[in-house]
Design a protein around this motif. Structure first.
Motif: not given
Length: 384
Positions: A230-239
Motif C-alpha cells: 500500500e506504500q506510495d512508491r513515488s516517495r521511495w528514494d530512487t537514488t
C-alpha cells in the motif's frame, strides 16, 4: 540538549578511550559519566568541539577511577598523562570498535549484544527483547562480554561475519525501533565496504540502501504503519535504489553468494516493481529458496510462506506455513493474512487479533488491531 548528537558521538568517544589504553568496561563507565555531565552543562554552555569536550571529560573520569582503583588495590596507575584539551582527531574509530566487540574470544551472540549496548546505544531491555530473553539474563551476558574484552587492543580484530551481523541488527533496530540508528549503520557499512573487498559486505550495504529507500513511505502522517503493498512508491528514494541495485549486481557477478546478497536481491525485486501487483513473486520465491538453503533460518521460511502465498496461492502458502513452529515471531500475523486471502474471514479476524496481542511494538499492534476490526465489520453476527 541534542540527544541525537550525543548518541552519535558516544561510540567514537568510547573508541578513543580504548585506543588510549582504557579497558573496555572502565571506558564505558567513564563515557557514561561524561554524557551525564554534558546533559548538565551543555544547555547553558555548549562546547565548540563536542567530541573533544566529551573525550577530555571522559578521559579525566577514567583517570580518576583508575587512580582510585590503584589506591584501593595498591598498584600503579594505569594512565598518567591527560590529553590536552582542544579539537579532537577527525579519525572515526567507531568501525574499529565494532571489530573489538566482535573479538573471537566472544561467542557471536555475546558479541552482538555487547556491540548493540556499547556502540549502538540500545538499552539492555531493548536488546533482551530482541533476543527474547529476560532483561537480567541479557545484563549478565553483556557484563561477561565486557570482562572478556577488557584489556584487548585493536590489533586483535574480530570476525567480519560477526561485524556484519551486528551492523545488520543495528540497522534493523534503527529502521523499525524507537532508536534511530539506521543512517549510522549505513555510514559504517560504507566504511567497511571501502576497507574490505568482500561480496557479502557489498550485499549488506545494498540491502540497507534498498530498505532505507522505502523508509519515508513506511508510515502514514499519523504514525501508523503502511504495508509494502500500500506504500506510495513515488516517495521511495530512487537514488538509493539505483545505488543499491548497482552495488548488488557487482557483488552477484563475483559468484560468491551469501545471505545478505540474497536478501538484497529480494529487496531489489520489490523496489523494481512499478506497482505491488507487478511484483515478480515467482523470482522472489526462488531467492527465498536460496536464502533458506544458505541459512536454514526459520524466519526465512516464514517469509518464504508469504512468497508462496503470493506466487502459488494462499492454500499453498498455508501448507508452507504448516511445517513451521507457531511460536515464531509474526507467525500468527502471516497465518491471518493467508486465511484472509483464502476467504476465511472469521479465522483471519481472530488471528489478526491474536497477532496484535503478540506484537513487538505499538505501531505493529495498532496495525494488526485495525486489520481485525476491518474484517469484523464484514462478518455476520454468528461469525464474529
Amino acid at each position: 540538549m541534542n540527544d541525537v548528537l550525543l548518541r552519535t558521538l558516544t561510540p567514537e568517544v568510547l573508541a578513543v578511550l580504548v585506543r588510549r589504553g582504557a579497558d573496555f568496561a572502565a571506558a564505558e563507565d567513564a563515557v557514561q559519566e561524561a554524557l551525564i555531565e554534558a546533559v548538565r552543562v551543555w544547555p547553558d554552555d555548549p562546547p565548540r568541539e563536542p567530541k573533544g569536550w566529551l573525550v577530555t571529560v571522559a578521559w579525566r573520569r577514567f583517570l580518576d577511577m583508575a587512580r582510585a582503583d590503584a589506591a584501593r588495590r595498591r598498584r600503579e596507575d594505569v594512565a598518567e598523562e591527560e590529553p590536552l584539551p582542544g579539537p579532537a582527531s577527525g579519525v572515526d574509530d567507531t568501525l574499529q570498535l565494532y571489530f573489538l566487540c566482535a573479538h573471537p574470544s566472544l561467542t557471536p551472540s555475546s558479541a552482538v549484544a555487547l556491540t548493540l549496548r556499547a556502540v549502538g546505544g540500545l538499552t539492555t531491555r531493548q536488546i533482551a527483547e530482541a533476543y527474547l530473553v529476560p532483561e537480567a539474563t541479557m545484563a549478565q551476558r553483556i557484563s561477561r562480554a565486557k570482562r572478556t574484552v577488557s584489556g584487548v587492543r585493536f590489533d586483535q580484530p574480530g570476525d567480519v561475519a560477526t561485524v556484519l551481523r551486528v551492523l545488520y541488527l543495528v540497522f534493523n533496530e534503527g529502521y523499525s525501533g524507537d532508536v534511530d540508528l539506521a543512517a549510522e549503520a549505513v555510514r559504517l557499512t560504507r566504511q567497511l565496504a571501502a576497507a574490505i573487498d568482500h561480496p557479502e559486505v557489498a550485499g549488506l550495504l545494498a540491502l540497507m540502501l534498498l530498505h532505507h529507500a522505502r523508509r519515508a513511505a513506511r508510515t502514514a502522517p499519523d504514525g501508523s504503519l503502511v504495508p509494502l503493498a500500500e506504500q506510495d512508491r513515488s516517495r521511495w528514494d530512487t537514488t538509493s535504489i539505483a545505488e543499491g541495485v548497482e552495488i548488488l549486481q557487482a557483488a552477484l557477478a563475483r559468484d560468491r553468494l551469501g545471505e545478505f546478497q540474497a536478501q538484497a536481491a529480494i529487496a531489489a525485486l520489490h523496489a523494481d516493481a512499478p506497482t505491488a501487483a507487478e511484483t515478480d513473486w515467482v523470482q522472489i520465491l526462488e531467492w527465498y529458496d536460496e536464502l533458506a538453503r544458505l541459512t536454514g533460518n526459520p524466519i526465512v521460511r516464514l517469509n518464504r510462506a508469504v512468497a508462496v502465498g503470493e506466487a502459488d496461492g494462499p492454500r499453498a502458502g498455508l501448507a508452507a506455513l504448516a511445517g513451521l513452529d507457531d511460536s515464531l515471531p509474526r507467525h500468527t500475523a502471516v497465518a491471518a493474512w493467508l486465511h484472509e486471502r483464502d476467504g476465511d474471514l472469521p479465522t483471519a479476524a481472530r488471528l489478526y487479533a491474536d497477532a496484535a496481542r503478540k506484537a513487538p511494538n505499538l505501531a505493529e499492534r495498532d496495525h494488526l488491531t485495525r486489520q481485525a476490526a476491518r474484517l469484523n465489520t464484514h462478518l455476520r453476527p454468528d461469525e464474529a
